[in-house]
Design a protein around this motif. Structure first.
Motif, PDB file in Angstrom:
ATOM      1  N   VAL A 128       0.846  -1.200   0.000  1.00  0.00           N
ATOM      2  CA  VAL A 128       0.000   0.000   0.000  1.00  0.00           C
ATOM      3  C   VAL A 128       0.885   1.254   0.000  1.00  0.00           C
ATOM      4  CG1 VAL A 128      -1.710   1.291   1.337  1.00  0.00           C
ATOM      5  CG2 VAL A 128      -1.923  -1.190   1.114  1.00  0.00           C
ATOM      6  N   LYS A 129       1.964   1.184   0.764  1.00  0.00           N
ATOM      7  CA  LYS A 129       2.904   2.323   0.817  1.00  0.00           C
ATOM      8  C   LYS A 129       3.529   2.559  -0.571  1.00  0.00           C
ATOM      9  CE  LYS A 129       7.227   3.751   3.009  1.00  0.00           C
ATOM     10  NZ  LYS A 129       8.295   3.370   3.944  1.00  0.00           N
TER      11      LYS A 129
ATOM     12  N   GLU B 110      -4.011   8.117  -4.602  1.00  0.00           N
ATOM     13  CA  GLU B 110      -4.716   8.240  -3.323  1.00  0.00           C
ATOM     14  C   GLU B 110      -5.297   6.870  -2.986  1.00  0.00           C
ATOM     15  OE1 GLU B 110      -5.292  10.379  -0.758  1.00  0.00           O
ATOM     16  OE2 GLU B 110      -3.578  11.288  -1.778  1.00  0.00           O
ATOM     17  N   ILE B 111      -4.892   6.317  -1.883  1.00  0.00           N
ATOM     18  CA  ILE B 111      -5.345   4.958  -1.574  1.00  0.00           C
ATOM     19  C   ILE B 111      -5.865   4.895  -0.152  1.00  0.00           C
ATOM     20  CG2 ILE B 111      -3.037   4.175  -0.907  1.00  0.00           C
ATOM     21  CD1 ILE B 111      -3.850   1.526  -2.430  1.00  0.00           C
ATOM     22  N   GLU B 112      -6.912   4.075   0.030  1.00  0.00           N
ATOM     23  CA  GLU B 112      -7.506   3.920   1.353  1.00  0.00           C
ATOM     24  C   GLU B 112      -7.560   2.421   1.632  1.00  0.00           C
ATOM     25  OE1 GLU B 112     -12.033   4.318   3.128  1.00  0.00           O
ATOM     26  OE2 GLU B 112     -11.528   5.270   1.220  1.00  0.00           O
ATOM     27  N   ILE B 113      -7.237   2.019   2.856  1.00  0.00           N
ATOM     28  CA  ILE B 113      -7.170   0.586   3.152  1.00  0.00           C
ATOM     29  C   ILE B 113      -8.028   0.235   4.368  1.00  0.00           C
ATOM     30  CG2 ILE B 113      -5.016   0.920   4.483  1.00  0.00           C
ATOM     31  CD1 ILE B 113      -5.319  -2.215   2.502  1.00  0.00           C
ATOM     32  N   LYS B 114      -8.803  -0.847   4.214  1.00  0.00           N
ATOM     33  CA  LYS B 114      -9.571  -1.388   5.345  1.00  0.00           C
ATOM     34  C   LYS B 114      -9.093  -2.813   5.513  1.00  0.00           C
ATOM     35  CE  LYS B 114     -12.761  -0.108   2.740  1.00  0.00           C
ATOM     36  NZ  LYS B 114     -13.827   0.420   1.909  1.00  0.00           N
TER      37      LYS B 114
ATOM     38  N   PHE C 147       1.918   1.788  11.256  1.00  0.00           N
ATOM     39  CA  PHE C 147       2.566   1.852   9.940  1.00  0.00           C
ATOM     40  C   PHE C 147       1.775   2.766   9.001  1.00  0.00           C
ATOM     41  CE2 PHE C 147       3.165   0.460   5.572  1.00  0.00           C
ATOM     42  CZ  PHE C 147       4.552   0.361   5.464  1.00  0.00           C
ATOM     43  N   TYR C 148       0.451   2.561   8.939  1.00  0.00           N
ATOM     44  CA  TYR C 148      -0.381   3.373   8.034  1.00  0.00           C
ATOM     45  C   TYR C 148      -0.400   4.844   8.465  1.00  0.00           C
ATOM     46  CZ  TYR C 148      -2.093  -0.890   5.746  1.00  0.00           C
ATOM     47  OH  TYR C 148      -2.186  -2.069   5.038  1.00  0.00           O
ATOM     48  N   GLU C 149      -0.518   5.073   9.775  1.00  0.00           N
ATOM     49  CA  GLU C 149      -0.560   6.462  10.265  1.00  0.00           C
ATOM     50  C   GLU C 149       0.752   7.176   9.931  1.00  0.00           C
ATOM     51  OE1 GLU C 149      -3.170   7.937  11.499  1.00  0.00           O
ATOM     52  OE2 GLU C 149      -4.420   6.136  11.643  1.00  0.00           O
ATOM     53  N   LYS C 150       1.852   6.476  10.164  1.00  0.00           N
ATOM     54  CA  LYS C 150       3.169   7.064   9.929  1.00  0.00           C
ATOM     55  C   LYS C 150       3.331   7.457   8.454  1.00  0.00           C
ATOM     56  CE  LYS C 150       7.200   4.861   9.672  1.00  0.00           C
ATOM     57  NZ  LYS C 150       8.009   3.681  10.004  1.00  0.00           N
ATOM     58  N   ASN C 151       2.732   6.648   7.564  1.00  0.00           N
ATOM     59  CA  ASN C 151       2.861   6.925   6.131  1.00  0.00           C
ATOM     60  C   ASN C 151       1.664   7.701   5.579  1.00  0.00           C
ATOM     61  OD1 ASN C 151       5.420   5.523   5.201  1.00  0.00           O
ATOM     62  ND2 ASN C 151       4.416   3.893   6.373  1.00  0.00           N
ATOM     63  N   ASP C 152       0.848   8.233   6.512  1.00  0.00           N
ATOM     64  CA  ASP C 152      -0.268   9.095   6.141  1.00  0.00           C
ATOM     65  C   ASP C 152      -1.231   8.407   5.164  1.00  0.00           C
ATOM     66  OD1 ASP C 152      -1.651  11.382   6.411  1.00  0.00           O
ATOM     67  OD2 ASP C 152      -0.652  12.397   4.729  1.00  0.00           O
TER      68      ASP C 152
END
Length: 360
Positions: A207-208, A216-220, A234-239
């Motif tokens: 995803v990163k 623009e990508i969103e992950i659930k 990990f996701y928060e750190k990479n916005d």
């Protein structure tokens, strides 16, 4: 009418218990008396349905065990058959509906002693072990799709294809609600407890990488409890916009807002994704019993409804390339959606009623 009673019996894994609960709800709404025989895991799923009575049986399996454990399993199965006889004596059912899983065997087998009609349902592309033993006694074998493995030809005449017994919210789901034109590309990851761990290690870096390409990508992402914190960080750190969960009640909401799903290949999940016209990358669980996850995935791949990525090839490079193809070439997703529309049956409940009406 005197209200008729149906006993449903099912193992405790999602692929067995969800169809059983969906069908129980259907017959309960039609004013039949319904009750469930399952194991502890299965019983956890019906805690929310206070109107359903249930019995818990222990089950033994005879596969891959040494002599002593086999002997113990025989003892457990024998004991469960005795308990089943007591349950049937007390409950006086008109029909028994078996959904597979070892725990469904004793009560279905005991139906023989009372001449209660038995109907079994197979959700997978491979006939499960318990159902295979029960085929001999059953009046009918209902299947979600034509079975390609372990199927005894001699039972062909009492076998009927009825489709997947999905939640009615999913069956009645209108495809027009699907939102495929949003700015960001939304990926949903479904793994459940069985082997989701590898998803937690491979998917975040992919995803990163996609974000680095400027999308623009969103992950659930569903993952095991011990991974949640690390993945969220990990996701928060990479916005990266994310929702990480272990269990989600309203899975339909997540499915309907996703462009692409990466998933294990249980029969219920793959049927739900096809039914909601949601393209998916299928990653079968290795060493699932009789390799049924691979057979499920292969069925949908052959029908042009998914991409199949076997676990041995499931690495960051292959996954990245595959997802990038679907993002760059919108036709790829569109073709899959077209194929999915040809592939589902909305009449499953009527079809089942028609098949069992001679017994009840």
């Amino acid at each position: 009418k005197m209200s008729k009673k149906i006993i449903f019996s099912s193992g405790g894994t999602g692929g067995h218990i969800f169809p059983a609960i969906n069908l129980m709800k259907h017959f309960f709404d039609k004013e039949y008396k319904v009750l469930l025989v399952t194991d502890n895991r299965g019983n956890n799923f019906i805690k929310n349905y206070s109107e359903f009575k249930s019995y818990i049986l222990k089950s033994g399996t005879l596969t891959n065990k040494n002599f002593f454990k086999k002997f113990l399993s025989f003892f457990v199965i024998f004991y469960s058959i005795i308990r089943s006889i007591i349950i049937l004596k007390k409950e006086k059912a008109d029909l028994i509906f078996g959904f597979g899983g070892y725990v469904s065997f004793p009560i279905c087998f005991a139906s023989k002693f009372f001449n209660i009609p038995l109907v079994i349902y197979e959700n997978n592309m491979a006939l499960g072990r318990a159902n295979k033993y029960l085929s001999l006694f059953s009046k009918k074998i209902l299947v979600a799709k034509k079975i390609t493995k372990n199927f005894p030809e001699k039972y062909k005449d009492k076998t009927f294809e009825v489709g997947s017994i999905l939640d009615k919210n999913i069956i009645n789901y209108s495809i027009s609600k699907k939102n495929n034109n949003k700015e960001n590309f939304s990926i949903l990851v479904l793994g459940g407890s069985q082997g989701a761990e590898i998803f937690g290690t491979i998917i975040p870096p992919v995803v990163k990488m996609i974000k680095k390409e400027g999308y623009e990508i969103e992950i659930k992402q569903q993952c095991i409890a011990s991974q949640i914190k690390e993945i969220v960080n990990f996701y928060e750190k990479n916005d990266i916009k994310n929702y990480v969960f272990e269990f989600e009640k309203n899975i339909l909401k997540l499915i309907s807002s996703s462009n692409l799903v990466i998933t294990r290949c249980g029969a219920s999940t793959t049927a739900e994704l096809t039914h909601t016209i949601t393209p998916f990358i299928a990653v079968p669980l290795e060493n699932s019993i009789d390799n049924h996850q691979y057979l499920n995935a292969k069925y949908y791949e052959n029908n042009g409804c998914c991409w199949l990525l076997e676990q041995k090839n499931f690495n960051t490079k292959n996954l990245f390339n595959l997802i990038m193809e679907t993002i760059k070439d919108k036709n790829k997703l569109e073709n899959i959606r077209k194929n999915m529309k040809k592939n589902y049956n909305t009449n499953v409940y009527n079809d089942i009623e028609n098949e069992i009406k001679e017994f009840i």
